[in-house]
Design an enzyme around this catalytic site. Structure first.
Site, PDB file in Angstrom:
ATOM      1  N   TYR A 119       0.843  -1.209   0.000  1.00  0.00           N
ATOM      2  CA  TYR A 119       0.000   0.000   0.000  1.00  0.00           C
ATOM      3  C   TYR A 119       0.877   1.258   0.000  1.00  0.00           C
ATOM      4  CZ  TYR A 119      -3.267   3.611   1.437  1.00  0.00           C
ATOM      5  OH  TYR A 119      -4.005   4.778   1.505  1.00  0.00           O
TER       6      TYR A 119
ATOM      7  N   ARG B 111       1.372   6.537  -6.955  1.00  0.00           N
ATOM      8  CA  ARG B 111       0.200   7.379  -7.229  1.00  0.00           C
ATOM      9  C   ARG B 111       0.574   8.853  -7.109  1.00  0.00           C
ATOM     10  NH1 ARG B 111      -5.323   6.628  -3.794  1.00  0.00           N
ATOM     11  NH2 ARG B 111      -3.852   6.651  -2.059  1.00  0.00           N
TER      12      ARG B 111
ATOM     13  N   TYR C 246      -1.104  12.913   6.196  1.00  0.00           N
ATOM     14  CA  TYR C 246      -0.650  11.873   7.134  1.00  0.00           C
ATOM     15  C   TYR C 246       0.855  12.015   7.355  1.00  0.00           C
ATOM     16  CZ  TYR C 246      -4.925   8.890   6.842  1.00  0.00           C
ATOM     17  OH  TYR C 246      -6.198   8.375   6.922  1.00  0.00           O
TER      18      TYR C 246
ATOM     19  N   ARG D 163     -11.557  13.241   1.475  1.00  0.00           N
ATOM     20  CA  ARG D 163     -12.522  12.409   2.217  1.00  0.00           C
ATOM     21  C   ARG D 163     -13.862  12.302   1.516  1.00  0.00           C
ATOM     22  NH1 ARG D 163      -9.415   9.367   5.437  1.00  0.00           N
ATOM     23  NH2 ARG D 163      -7.995  10.638   6.673  1.00  0.00           N
TER      24      ARG D 163
ATOM     25  N   GLU E 194     -14.246  -1.084   6.165  1.00  0.00           N
ATOM     26  CA  GLU E 194     -14.184   0.233   5.519  1.00  0.00           C
ATOM     27  C   GLU E 194     -15.479   0.424   4.739  1.00  0.00           C
ATOM     28  OE1 GLU E 194     -10.435   1.392   3.604  1.00  0.00           O
ATOM     29  OE2 GLU E 194     -11.589   2.080   1.869  1.00  0.00           O
TER      30      GLU E 194
HETATM   31  C1  3EB Z   1      -7.834   5.896   5.478  1.00  0.00           C
HETATM   32  O1  3EB Z   1      -8.710   6.685   5.842  1.00  0.00           O
HETATM   33  C2  3EB Z   1      -8.278   4.497   5.189  1.00  0.00           C
HETATM   34  O2  3EB Z   1      -5.482   5.256  -0.446  1.00  0.00           O
HETATM   35  O3  3EB Z   1      -7.074   5.834  -1.807  1.00  0.00           O
HETATM   36  C3  3EB Z   1      -9.477   5.187   2.507  1.00  0.00           C
HETATM   37  C4  3EB Z   1      -9.836   5.789   1.306  1.00  0.00           C
HETATM   38  C5  3EB Z   1      -8.222   4.662   2.654  1.00  0.00           C
HETATM   39  C6  3EB Z   1      -8.914   5.888   0.256  1.00  0.00           C
HETATM   40  C7  3EB Z   1      -6.670   5.483  -0.688  1.00  0.00           C
HETATM   41  C8  3EB Z   1      -7.310   4.756   1.606  1.00  0.00           C
HETATM   42  C9  3EB Z   1      -7.644   5.361   0.414  1.00  0.00           C
HETATM   43  O4  3EB Z   1      -6.648   6.195   5.400  1.00  0.00           O
HETATM   44  C10 3EB Z   1      -7.793   3.967   3.918  1.00  0.00           C
END
Ligand code: 3EB
Length: 347
Positions: free
Chosen positions: A151, A158, A211, A224, A331
């Protein structure tokens, strides 16, 4: 329980979940307005004019096998640009790519960069520059230690593609999800638009694109939620949402508590959508939900929490998938739309 053909609204982007065996009956409609079809079974069960994606996230519930159908706002036309097959309606473009599995296995970072590069070239050529929503699937998402984790490698590739295409890597990013499959190549499908949409962040969560490096050398490139506005509707794509508050995963090993936390995150996102000047009073009942459940995780307690936390009529599709952090078990993503007539209504 799931969308039926008579609920279709003209001029709107819509998602339908049809029983797979009803697809032939819908062929005329699909030919005219279908942008793309997504199946969750191992084989391609149909041959249609639009891109057909097979995502290797097996359906757990309901029992009846469903396919996800995206319908455009008017007559659709399609084509292929490099490895992307697409169809568009003048407002939205649906595209799909499946990368070669051998390449994906060997070098996920490079494959992700190439895949997103191909997406951006397709969007530029077809004149739909704004990426609204991307669905990402690939095998072994949690495989590899530390920054070798697949990931994290995917996130590097990406983001690199966004940078190479001179795109922002904060702020105006598409809604997304990234899930692990047991097999199949990197599979990506997306919706883009001619005019920009409004990215929405969640006050309960740190933006994923911010992050800290503890989660990998490059941050995930998604927002989001995305609020999509047209003359005919206001639509919202809620990204894959998990039991993360701030940037930390909560309730390890507790699927019920993770589900409750995820629902709190979704409620907070819906409130954020409604605070926008273009927000329209979305309620949880306006959305249709896809719930990804980690293999081996008991479904019952997740279903129980969702029944307690969502409206009775909520439409849920449960799929089996690995979640992108090893400590997450569930999720949930959602799509919803309201027509102008319904806007401002309180129901
Ligand atoms: C998160 O909130 C959970 O890498 O495209 C959620 C939605 C998550 C999209 C992405 C990852 C992705 O981090 C994981």
């Amino acid at each position: 329980m799931f969308g039926t053909l008579d609920t279709l609204k003209d001029g709107a982007l819509s998602a339908l979940y049809l029983p797979a065996d009803e697809l032939p009956a819908a062929f005329g409609l699909l030919e005219e307005r279908g942008l793309g079809v997504v199946g969750f079974a191992p084989d391609k069960p149909f041959s249609l004019p639009q891109p057909c994606v097979q995502v290797a996230t097996p359906q757990i519930a309901p029992k009846e096998v469903l396919v996800e159908v995206w319908l455009g706002s008017g007559p659709a036309t399609g084509g292929e640009t490099g490895p992307i097959s697409w169809r568009c309606d003048g407002n939205h473009l649906f595209g799909a790519l499946q990368a070669d599995i051998a390449v994906a296995e060997a070098d996920l970072r490079g494959t992700a960069e190439q895949a997103y590069g191909a997406v951006f070239r397709c969007l530029a050529e077809q004149g739909y520059p704004h990426l609204v929503r991307v669905w990402n699937y690939f095998p072994g998402i949690n495989r590899g230690n530390g920054n070798r984790e697949r990931y994290r490698q995917f996130n590097i590739g990406r983001q690199e593609a966004f940078l190479r295409a001179n795109r922002a890597v904060t702020g105006a990013l598409p809604a997304a999800c990234a899930l692990g499959t047991q097999a199949a190549p990197l599979t990506l499908y997306f919706i883009a638009s001619r005019s920009p949409s409004q990215p929405i962040e969640n006050p309960r969560q740190l933006s994923a694109y911010l992050y800290p490096p503890a989660y990998g050398p490059r941050s995930p490139s998604f927002s989001r939620a995305m609020l999509l506005q047209s003359a005919h509707q206001t639509a919202a794509f809620i990204s894959g949402t998990a039991s993360i508050v701030g940037h930390e995963s909560l309730h390890p090993g507790d699927a019920a508590a993770q589900t409750r936390e995820t629902l709190a995150n979704i409620a907070s996102l819906i409130a954020a959508l409604n605070r926008e000047p273009t927000g329209v009073g979305f309620t949880p009942a306006d959305f249709r939900y896809k719930v990804y459940v980690r293999p081996g995780c008991e479904l019952e307690q997740i279903e129980w929490e969702l029944a307690a936390g969502l409206p009775d009529a909520a439409e849920l599709l449960f799929l089996e998938a690995d979640i992108c952090r090893h400590d997450l078990l569930v999720e949930i993503e959602a799509f919803g739309a309201r027509s102008p007539k319904a806007q401002g209504a309180t129901s």
